[in-house]
Design a protein around this motif. Structure first.
Motif, PDB file in Angstrom:
ATOM      1  N   ASP A 228       2.453  11.311 -10.457  1.00 51.60           N
ATOM      2  CA  ASP A 228       1.647  12.527 -10.556  1.00 51.60           C
ATOM      3  C   ASP A 228       2.534  13.769 -10.625  1.00 51.60           C
ATOM      4  OD1 ASP A 228      -0.669  11.072 -10.561  1.00 51.60           O
ATOM      5  OD2 ASP A 228      -1.167  11.481  -8.453  1.00 51.60           O
ATOM      6  N   LYS A 229       3.586  13.795  -9.801  1.00 50.87           N
ATOM      7  CA  LYS A 229       4.491  14.939  -9.810  1.00 50.87           C
ATOM      8  C   LYS A 229       5.215  15.049 -11.147  1.00 50.87           C
ATOM      9  CE  LYS A 229       8.244  17.017  -7.182  1.00 50.87           C
ATOM     10  NZ  LYS A 229       9.169  16.867  -6.057  1.00 50.87           N
ATOM     11  N   LYS A 230       5.640  13.900 -11.681  1.00 49.99           N
ATOM     12  CA  LYS A 230       6.339  13.887 -12.967  1.00 49.99           C
ATOM     13  C   LYS A 230       5.431  14.367 -14.099  1.00 49.99           C
ATOM     14  CE  LYS A 230       9.064  10.864 -15.923  1.00 49.99           C
ATOM     15  NZ  LYS A 230       9.608   9.520 -16.112  1.00 49.99           N
TER      16      LYS A 230
ATOM     17  N   GLU B  10       4.936  18.129 -13.852  1.00 49.18           N
ATOM     18  CA  GLU B  10       6.094  18.866 -14.355  1.00 49.18           C
ATOM     19  C   GLU B  10       6.129  18.861 -15.877  1.00 49.18           C
ATOM     20  OE1 GLU B  10       9.431  16.985 -12.525  1.00 49.18           O
ATOM     21  OE2 GLU B  10       9.112  17.976 -10.591  1.00 49.18           O
ATOM     22  N   GLU B  11       5.764  17.739 -16.486  1.00 52.04           N
ATOM     23  CA  GLU B  11       5.748  17.667 -17.943  1.00 52.04           C
ATOM     24  C   GLU B  11       4.674  18.573 -18.525  1.00 52.04           C
ATOM     25  OE1 GLU B  11       5.284  13.566 -18.943  1.00 52.04           O
ATOM     26  OE2 GLU B  11       7.347  13.070 -18.463  1.00 52.04           O
ATOM     27  N   GLN B  12       3.516  18.633 -17.875  1.00 50.40           N
ATOM     28  CA  GLN B  12       2.443  19.504 -18.358  1.00 50.40           C
ATOM     29  C   GLN B  12       2.820  20.961 -18.186  1.00 50.40           C
ATOM     30  OE1 GLN B  12      -1.106  18.325 -16.341  1.00 50.40           O
ATOM     31  NE2 GLN B  12      -1.408  16.521 -17.625  1.00 50.40           N
ATOM     32  N   ALA B  13       3.502  21.294 -17.103  1.00 48.92           N
ATOM     33  CA  ALA B  13       3.922  22.675 -16.895  1.00 48.92           C
ATOM     34  C   ALA B  13       4.965  23.074 -17.933  1.00 48.92           C
ATOM     35  CB  ALA B  13       4.485  22.849 -15.488  1.00 48.92           C
ATOM     36  N   GLY B  14       5.848  22.160 -18.275  1.00 47.37           N
ATOM     37  CA  GLY B  14       6.870  22.446 -19.279  1.00 47.37           C
ATOM     38  C   GLY B  14       6.282  22.555 -20.665  1.00 47.37           C
TER      39      GLY B  14
ATOM     40  N   GLY C 163       0.811  -1.213   0.000  1.00 46.18           N
ATOM     41  CA  GLY C 163       0.000   0.000   0.000  1.00 46.18           C
ATOM     42  C   GLY C 163       0.841   1.258   0.000  1.00 46.18           C
ATOM     43  N   VAL C 164       1.860   1.288   0.855  1.00 43.60           N
ATOM     44  CA  VAL C 164       2.742   2.456   0.918  1.00 43.60           C
ATOM     45  C   VAL C 164       3.525   2.605  -0.375  1.00 43.60           C
ATOM     46  CG1 VAL C 164       4.772   3.405   2.095  1.00 43.60           C
ATOM     47  CG2 VAL C 164       2.895   2.458   3.426  1.00 43.60           C
ATOM     48  N   GLY C 165       4.002   1.496  -0.917  1.00 43.34           N
ATOM     49  CA  GLY C 165       4.734   1.557  -2.183  1.00 43.34           C
ATOM     50  C   GLY C 165       3.870   2.069  -3.330  1.00 43.34           C
ATOM     51  N   GLY C 166       2.617   1.626  -3.369  1.00 46.23           N
ATOM     52  CA  GLY C 166       1.701   2.118  -4.394  1.00 46.23           C
ATOM     53  C   GLY C 166       1.404   3.592  -4.249  1.00 46.23           C
ATOM     54  N   TYR C 167       1.258   4.043  -2.997  1.00 42.55           N
ATOM     55  CA  TYR C 167       0.991   5.461  -2.721  1.00 42.55           C
ATOM     56  C   TYR C 167       2.171   6.324  -3.168  1.00 42.55           C
ATOM     57  CZ  TYR C 167       0.105   9.735  -0.097  1.00 42.55           C
ATOM     58  OH  TYR C 167      -0.087  11.042   0.263  1.00 42.55           O
ATOM     59  N   VAL C 168       3.373   5.902  -2.807  1.00 35.67           N
ATOM     60  CA  VAL C 168       4.570   6.662  -3.180  1.00 35.67           C
ATOM     61  C   VAL C 168       4.741   6.673  -4.701  1.00 35.67           C
ATOM     62  CG1 VAL C 168       7.099   6.671  -3.036  1.00 35.67           C
ATOM     63  CG2 VAL C 168       5.739   6.308  -0.977  1.00 35.67           C
ATOM     64  N   ALA C 169       4.525   5.542  -5.343  1.00 34.53           N
ATOM     65  CA  ALA C 169       4.657   5.484  -6.801  1.00 34.53           C
ATOM     66  C   ALA C 169       3.651   6.410  -7.478  1.00 34.53           C
ATOM     67  CB  ALA C 169       4.458   4.052  -7.280  1.00 34.53           C
TER      68      ALA C 169
END
Length: 90
Positions: A60-62, A65-69, A49-55
């Motif tokens: 989402d962050k990546k 960043e791609e959409q902002a760029g 569960g924690v691994g899935g949350y972190v992934a």
């Protein structure tokens, strides 16, 4: 038996929301997931569960960043300055 049916139903619903997995394969994954969850220990479930949350957060962050760029305008050349003779003629 009821757990497998519920797992198949949930897997089918999740498969309809994604393009990569079809309905029947989603149902099969739901059945397999319920069987696996019954057999693994509580610490392993928490770790998954924690691994899935972190992934998910990293992906989402990546993508943010791609959409902002991609949304920023490309630098363009400044328009050429008009000469005084052209301005008088116009």
């Amino acid at each position: 038996m009821i757990g497998k049916i519920i797992g198949a139903f949930v897997g089918d619903r999740l498969a309809k929301e994604t393009n990569a997995i079809g309905g029947a394969s989603g149902a099969a994954l739901g059945v397999v997931a319920t069987t696996v969850l019954r057999r693994i220990s509580l610490p392993a479930m928490v770790a998954l569960g924690v691994g899935g949350y972190v992934a998910k957060k990293v992906l989402d962050k990546k993508s943010a960043e791609e959409q902002a760029g991609a949304g920023s305008p490309k630098p363009t050349k400044a328009p050429a300055a008009r000469s005084k003779t052209t301005a008088k003629a116009a």
